[in-house]
Design an enzyme around this catalytic site. Structure first.
Site, PDB file in Angstrom:
ATOM      1  N   ARG A  39       3.773  -8.152 -13.466  1.00 54.29           N
ATOM      2  CA  ARG A  39       4.493  -6.885 -13.669  1.00 54.29           C
ATOM      3  C   ARG A  39       5.362  -6.931 -14.924  1.00 54.29           C
ATOM      4  O   ARG A  39       5.529  -5.912 -15.587  1.00 54.29           O
ATOM      5  CB  ARG A  39       5.345  -6.570 -12.439  1.00 54.29           C
ATOM      6  CG  ARG A  39       4.493  -6.011 -11.318  1.00 54.29           C
ATOM      7  CD  ARG A  39       5.310  -5.665 -10.112  1.00 54.29           C
ATOM      8  NE  ARG A  39       4.555  -4.800  -9.216  1.00 54.29           N
ATOM      9  CZ  ARG A  39       4.846  -4.611  -7.931  1.00 54.29           C
ATOM     10  NH1 ARG A  39       5.894  -5.205  -7.409  1.00 54.29           N
ATOM     11  NH2 ARG A  39       4.112  -3.817  -7.202  1.00 54.29           N
ATOM     12  N   LYS A 204      -1.455  -4.499   7.792  1.00 52.31           N
ATOM     13  CA  LYS A 204      -1.218  -3.480   8.804  1.00 52.31           C
ATOM     14  C   LYS A 204      -2.101  -2.253   8.653  1.00 52.31           C
ATOM     15  O   LYS A 204      -2.090  -1.589   7.624  1.00 52.31           O
ATOM     16  CB  LYS A 204       0.246  -3.046   8.775  1.00 52.31           C
ATOM     17  CG  LYS A 204       1.173  -4.082   9.380  1.00 52.31           C
ATOM     18  CD  LYS A 204       2.620  -3.696   9.208  1.00 52.31           C
ATOM     19  CE  LYS A 204       3.044  -2.580  10.161  1.00 52.31           C
ATOM     20  NZ  LYS A 204       4.438  -2.155   9.885  1.00 52.31           N
ATOM     21  N   GLY A 354       0.207  -5.072  -4.532  1.00 50.38           N
ATOM     22  CA  GLY A 354       0.913  -6.254  -5.020  1.00 50.38           C
ATOM     23  C   GLY A 354       0.211  -7.539  -4.635  1.00 50.38           C
ATOM     24  O   GLY A 354      -0.019  -8.412  -5.474  1.00 50.38           O
ATOM     25  N   GLY A 378       1.960   0.703  -2.947  1.00 49.10           N
ATOM     26  CA  GLY A 378       2.331   1.925  -2.231  1.00 49.10           C
ATOM     27  C   GLY A 378       2.127   3.161  -3.082  1.00 49.10           C
ATOM     28  O   GLY A 378       1.622   4.182  -2.605  1.00 49.10           O
TER      29      GLY A 378
END
Ligand code: ADP
Ligand code: MG
Length: 401
Positions: A39, A204, A354, A378
């Protein structure tokens, strides 16, 4: 939406420019060492262009999730050091976000200099849901500069002071990274070359149900691996032992499977172990034979082959989420196999997330083999869901005070 080039064309020499960057890198705990500087490197094109044009650059960024107060564990100090190395320049770190030290250091900048502000999340106002609280911090940030560049793609889905409110207070443009990310996401959402194959993994299923719903009508195949596949396998009637399972999502997964027909492709075999450990004894079994006391921690070789066949014919691919617990050597092969198949795609291949991006680098794969490695997990998922992202809306002039 105005671009960095529009700002550069106005002339920025001697002007103070506030850049919101995404420098939220993974760190080892002690000593605090950056384990993946992807990043930071992705922020360089915008910062370098501003320096070259003689701007006095003030960078705001967050790191981790401190609790709205200074916490040395989340200081941006290691990031300032690494950014300085990569830019080949000294990058001082302000002791605060937008207080006396930030003001003094910003005032002392020369043309082409770069200052990093301390972790914006050291101010509770950054993430506050109260507009007035965020506004007060945004006022102080805006007072440091006379133009704002948002280059923090990984944070554009957040209505945060340094992402959203500050853009309402200064002339604002999108940085190079935000522009590149948007360009790629637009190619994924408008008339993608077909077949269009999406691979989803990670932990998840509840995090990703919204994106699955949004993508299903658009994709030719949706390949599901990672921890989230077990809720789908349970919905299909398989016993999943002690694997990750979100029992309250089983019905939703069953409905999605029924709607999708053969477009959702699930693993056919999994690598199991009795415990979450690099030393665990592993067994590879068909998905309907997961032993009672064991956990599925990676997809198996027949799954990698099957997913590879789907990816081999694809012209557009989006991959988010590792196929297994790639952090532990015995459960890396699935993620590696899929990463290699995505790299080999003849067409547009995009890696988002990520952990997925970190996996590509940690497994030593060639980053250049991918069409694009997104810095935003996200943010890219919410964009693909078709949601309006606050940080982008405000850049496009659709923000509201
Ligand atoms: P990304 O950051 O790329 O969006 P996620 O954050 O959703 O990905 O998920 C990454 C995590 O999922 C990794 O830490 C990985 O260990 C975990 N994971 C993958 N497969 C499994 C599994 N079978 N069981 C438990 N955790 C898993
Ligand atoms: Mg993650």
């Amino acid at each position: 939406m105005r671009s960095l080039d529009d700002l550069l064309a106005e002339g920025v020499s001697g002007r103070r420019v506030l850049v919101r960057a995404d420098l939220n890198v993974p760190l080892d705990k002690s000593p605090r060492a950056i384990t993946d500087d992807g990043r930071i490197r992705a922020s360089l094109p915008t910062l370098q262009a501003l320096r070259d044009a003689g701007a006095r650059v003030i960078v705001a960024a967050h790191l981790g999730r401190p609790k709205g107060a200074p916490d040395p564990q989340y200081s941006l100090a290691p990031v300032a050091a690494r950014l300085g190395e990569l830019l080949g320049a000294d990058v001082p770190l302000a002791a605060d976000v937008a207080g006396d030290d930030a003001r003094a250091k910003a005032a002392a900048l020369g043309d082409g200099d770069v200052l990093l502000l301390e972790n914006v999340r050291f101010e509770a106002a950054e993430t506050s849901e109260d507009d007035a609280e965020r506004g007060e911090l945004a006022d102080r940030l805006a007072a440091l500069a006379d133009a704002y560049v948002d280059d923090a793609f990984g944070a554009v889905h957040r209505r945060h002071a340094s992402v959203y409110d500050v853009a309402l207070r200064l002339p604002h443009v999108a940085g190079r990274l935000v522009a590149t990310e948007l360009d790629v996401l637009t190619r994924l959402t408008t008339d993608p070359d077909r077949p269009y194959v999406v691979v989803l993994g990670g932990s998840k299923v509840s995090d990703k149900l919204a994106v699955i719903e949004a993508l299903l009508p658009k994709v030719d195949r949706l390949l599901v691996g990672g921890g989230m596949c077990f809720t789908f396998l349970a919905a299909q009637g398989s016993g999943v032992g002690r694997s990750l399972l979100e029992a309250d999502q089983v019905d939703t997964c069953r409905r999605l499977l029924a709607e999708a027909g053969d477009r959702i492709v699930l693993p056919v075999d999994v690598v199991c172990a009795p415990e979450f450990s690099a030393e665990a004894e592993t067994t590879t079994v068909p998905v309907d034979q997961i032993p009672e006391g064991q956990m599925g921690l990676d997809v198996g070789p027949r799954t990698v082959e099957a997913f590879g066949r789907e990816l081999g014919g694809a012209r557009t691919v989006f991959w988010n989420g590792p196929m297994g617990v790639f952090e532990l050597a015995p459960f890396q092969a699935g993620t590696r196999g899929v990463a290699e198949a995505v790299a080999a795609v003849d067409g547009l291949s995009v890696v988002g997330g990520g952990d997925s991006a970190a996996a590509v680098r940690r497994l030593g794969l060639d980053e250049a083999a991918y069409g694009h490695i997104s810095t935003g997990g996200g943010a890219s998922l919410e964009y693909l869901e078709g949601r309006e992202l606050p940080g982008l809306a405000v850049l496009a002039g659709r923000g509201e005070a």
